[in-house]
Motif scaffolding. Structure first.
Motif, mmCIF file in Angstrom:
data_model
loop_
_atom_site.group_PDB
_atom_site.id
_atom_site.type_symbol
_atom_site.label_atom_id
_atom_site.label_comp_id
_atom_site.label_asym_id
_atom_site.label_seq_id
_atom_site.Cartn_x
_atom_site.Cartn_y
_atom_site.Cartn_z
ATOM 1 N N LEU A 179 -22.472 -5.678 -40.842
ATOM 2 C CA LEU A 179 -22.804 -6.683 -41.847
ATOM 3 C C LEU A 179 -24.281 -6.949 -41.608
ATOM 4 C CD1 LEU A 179 -19.670 -8.993 -41.519
ATOM 5 C CD2 LEU A 179 -20.015 -7.012 -43.013
ATOM 6 N N TYR A 180 -25.109 -6.384 -42.451
ATOM 7 C CA TYR A 180 -26.516 -6.132 -42.146
ATOM 8 C C TYR A 180 -27.230 -7.344 -41.544
ATOM 9 C CZ TYR A 180 -31.173 -4.168 -42.482
ATOM 10 O OH TYR A 180 -32.423 -3.693 -42.174
ATOM 11 N N GLY A 181 -27.748 -7.132 -40.340
ATOM 12 C CA GLY A 181 -28.502 -8.162 -39.646
ATOM 13 C C GLY A 181 -27.661 -9.263 -39.038
ATOM 14 N N ARG A 182 -26.343 -9.235 -39.278
ATOM 15 C CA ARG A 182 -25.480 -10.330 -38.833
ATOM 16 C C ARG A 182 -24.430 -9.897 -37.809
ATOM 17 N NH1 ARG A 182 -27.466 -15.410 -39.884
ATOM 18 N NH2 ARG A 182 -28.540 -15.378 -41.899
ATOM 19 N N ALA A 183 -23.694 -8.839 -38.104
ATOM 20 C CA ALA A 183 -22.549 -8.497 -37.256
ATOM 21 C C ALA A 183 -22.501 -7.005 -36.978
ATOM 22 C CB ALA A 183 -21.244 -8.945 -37.915
ATOM 23 N N VAL A 184 -22.426 -6.662 -35.703
ATOM 24 C CA VAL A 184 -22.320 -5.272 -35.257
ATOM 25 C C VAL A 184 -20.867 -4.814 -35.414
ATOM 26 C CG1 VAL A 184 -22.571 -3.742 -33.254
ATOM 27 C CG2 VAL A 184 -24.194 -5.629 -33.616
ATOM 28 N N PRO A 185 -20.609 -3.596 -35.903
ATOM 29 C CA PRO A 185 -19.218 -3.128 -35.991
ATOM 30 C C PRO A 185 -18.575 -3.014 -34.613
ATOM 31 C CG PRO A 185 -20.751 -1.333 -36.447
ATOM 32 C CD PRO A 185 -21.564 -2.592 -36.397
ATOM 33 N N LEU A 186 -17.260 -3.137 -34.572
ATOM 34 C CA LEU A 186 -16.534 -3.065 -33.302
ATOM 35 C C LEU A 186 -16.664 -1.695 -32.654
ATOM 36 C CD1 LEU A 186 -13.261 -4.916 -34.388
ATOM 37 C CD2 LEU A 186 -15.130 -5.838 -32.999
ATOM 38 N N VAL A 187 -16.688 -0.648 -33.482
ATOM 39 C CA VAL A 187 -16.842 0.727 -32.994
ATOM 40 C C VAL A 187 -17.651 1.508 -34.017
ATOM 41 C CG1 VAL A 187 -14.689 0.796 -31.654
ATOM 42 C CG2 VAL A 187 -14.660 1.441 -34.074
ATOM 43 N N ASN A 188 -18.176 2.649 -33.604
ATOM 44 C CA ASN A 188 -18.806 3.592 -34.524
ATOM 45 C C ASN A 188 -17.732 4.590 -34.941
ATOM 46 O OD1 ASN A 188 -20.149 5.751 -35.754
ATOM 47 N ND2 ASN A 188 -21.961 5.554 -34.458
ATOM 48 N N ALA A 189 -17.249 4.458 -36.182
ATOM 49 C CA ALA A 189 -16.152 5.299 -36.676
ATOM 50 C C ALA A 189 -16.642 6.313 -37.702
ATOM 51 C CB ALA A 189 -15.063 4.419 -37.287
ATOM 52 N N CYS A 190 -17.916 6.702 -37.602
ATOM 53 C CA CYS A 190 -18.518 7.572 -38.615
ATOM 54 C C CYS A 190 -18.068 9.023 -38.493
ATOM 55 C CB CYS A 190 -20.036 7.527 -38.510
ATOM 56 S SG CYS A 190 -20.746 5.976 -39.092
ATOM 57 N N ARG A 191 -17.932 9.652 -39.656
ATOM 58 C CA ARG A 191 -17.778 11.098 -39.725
ATOM 59 C C ARG A 191 -19.162 11.721 -39.863
ATOM 60 N NH1 ARG A 191 -12.908 10.133 -43.569
ATOM 61 N NH2 ARG A 191 -11.161 10.171 -42.101
ATOM 62 N N GLY A 192 -19.213 13.041 -39.764
ATOM 63 C CA GLY A 192 -20.483 13.741 -39.802
ATOM 64 C C GLY A 192 -21.137 13.733 -41.173
ATOM 65 N N PRO A 193 -22.409 14.103 -41.246
ATOM 66 C CA PRO A 193 -23.146 14.147 -42.512
ATOM 67 C C PRO A 193 -22.425 14.996 -43.557
ATOM 68 C CG PRO A 193 -24.624 14.499 -40.655
ATOM 69 C CD PRO A 193 -23.236 14.534 -40.100
ATOM 70 N N GLY A 194 -22.403 14.499 -44.793
ATOM 71 C CA GLY A 194 -21.797 15.232 -45.894
ATOM 72 C C GLY A 194 -20.302 15.052 -46.036
ATOM 73 N N GLN A 195 -19.635 14.457 -45.040
ATOM 74 C CA GLN A 195 -18.190 14.265 -45.115
ATOM 75 C C GLN A 195 -17.859 12.944 -45.812
ATOM 76 O OE1 GLN A 195 -15.865 15.131 -41.541
ATOM 77 N NE2 GLN A 195 -17.687 16.005 -40.584
ATOM 78 N N TRP A 196 -16.779 12.964 -46.578
ATOM 79 C CA TRP A 196 -16.371 11.741 -47.275
ATOM 80 C C TRP A 196 -15.800 10.733 -46.284
ATOM 81 C CZ3 TRP A 196 -18.061 10.280 -51.730
ATOM 82 C CH2 TRP A 196 -18.448 11.231 -52.676
ATOM 83 N N GLN A 197 -16.230 9.486 -46.458
ATOM 84 C CA GLN A 197 -15.777 8.377 -45.630
ATOM 85 C C GLN A 197 -15.306 7.248 -46.542
ATOM 86 O OE1 GLN A 197 -18.118 7.672 -42.000
ATOM 87 N NE2 GLN A 197 -19.786 8.825 -42.967
ATOM 88 N N SER A 198 -14.656 6.257 -45.957
ATOM 89 C CA SER A 198 -14.138 5.160 -46.782
ATOM 90 C C SER A 198 -14.370 3.807 -46.126
ATOM 91 C CB SER A 198 -12.637 5.343 -47.037
ATOM 92 O OG SER A 198 -11.906 5.234 -45.830
#
Length: 279
Positions: A179-198
């Protein structure tokens, strides 16, 4: 022989006495149970005061649940959702001036065009459940905030950051799902570049009384099915005010558009739908 007969007689008397005690005890217990009043508990709900397990309490509406997307196949929204983008056109979107957006639509997704500006919904929303799918560029260029940067704005004021945070260091309150500038996510759950995320976002809007906020906004966010923001209460806005400054609350309408950010990177979006929630 007399001794044996005497012992048998004593045993029979003991057994008879025990049976009578059990019979009397059972009768007493039943009478005591009969005297106890039935416990009746009530609960207070939005629809009124109801007896626990009351068969007359209104049942929720029946809907058809959605179908989750796969990397190759776009899913379906729940039957009670408002579909904001189905992959065909931008008929429900404009730029921030109310003019047609210059974002590109192709192959079932929309893509940000550099310097075209933010895109926002024609309709306005407050508290909601929002589903958004996105993909940062497959070709990696830049680093930190210059790599796959965009954002999902609720009420055009409160941002869930979109960023390529797969092996890409940046400040933690500005990485993907922050939550930009306010809250850090609990974990980094990112997929790689170009992959669809939700993102699946549960948002409850702020309530203002005059210039004062009397109820702060809250966010619960799932990224790729993983909880990354757990009912976080914002203590201000998320607008960038400088390298180390962020916006405060400013009173606004009860409903405002959903907007997607142009940060100069060709980030893609698909399968955007929303369910309005009661306050």
């Amino acid at each position: 022989m007399r001794t044996i007969l005497l012992q048998v007689a004593v045993c029979l008397l003991v057994i008879a006495s025990g049976c009578e005690s059990l019979r009397f005890g059972s009768k007493q217990t039943a009478e005591e149970t009969k005297k106890k009043p039935e416990v009746r508990q009530y609960v207070q709900a939005d629809t009124g005061r109801w007896l626990v397990h009351d068969v007359n309490r209104p049942a929720p509406p029946v809907i058809t649940p959605g179908i989750a997307s796969t990397p190759d196949q776009v899913g379906k929204s729940p039957s009670d959702a408002i579909v904001l983008f189905d992959g065909t056109d931008l008929s429900q979107w404009t730029d921030t001036k109310g003019e047609p957006s210059k974002w590109i639509v192709r192959d079932g997704y929309m893509e940000c065009v550099k310097d075209s500006g933010y895109i926002q919904t024609k309709r306005k929303f407050g508290s909601c459940q929002l589903h958004v799918e996105f993909a940062t560029p497959a070709t990696v260029r830049g680093n930190s905030q210059g790599r796959g940067n965009s954002g999902v704005f609720l009420m055009a004021n409160y941002e869930v950051q979109v960023l390529d945070s797969y092996n890409n260091a940046t400040y933690s309150d500005g990485q993907c799902a922050a939550l930009y500038g306010r809250a850090v996510p609990l974990v980094n759950a990112c997929r790689g570049p170009g992959q669809w995320q939700s993102y699946d976002i549960i948002f409850h809007r702020p309530i203002f009384k005059g210039k004062k906020v009397v109820r702060k906004p809250t966010f619960t966010v799932f990224q790729n099915g993983v909880l990354v923001q757990d009912h976080v209460e914002l203590r201000g806005g998320t607008g960038w005010k400088g390298p180390h400054a962020i916006s405060d609350f400013e009173p606004h309408e009860d409903a405002l558009p959903i907007s997607l950010q142009d940060h100069g990177n060709p980030v893609r979006y698909r399968n955007v739908w929303i369910r309005e929630l009661a306050d």
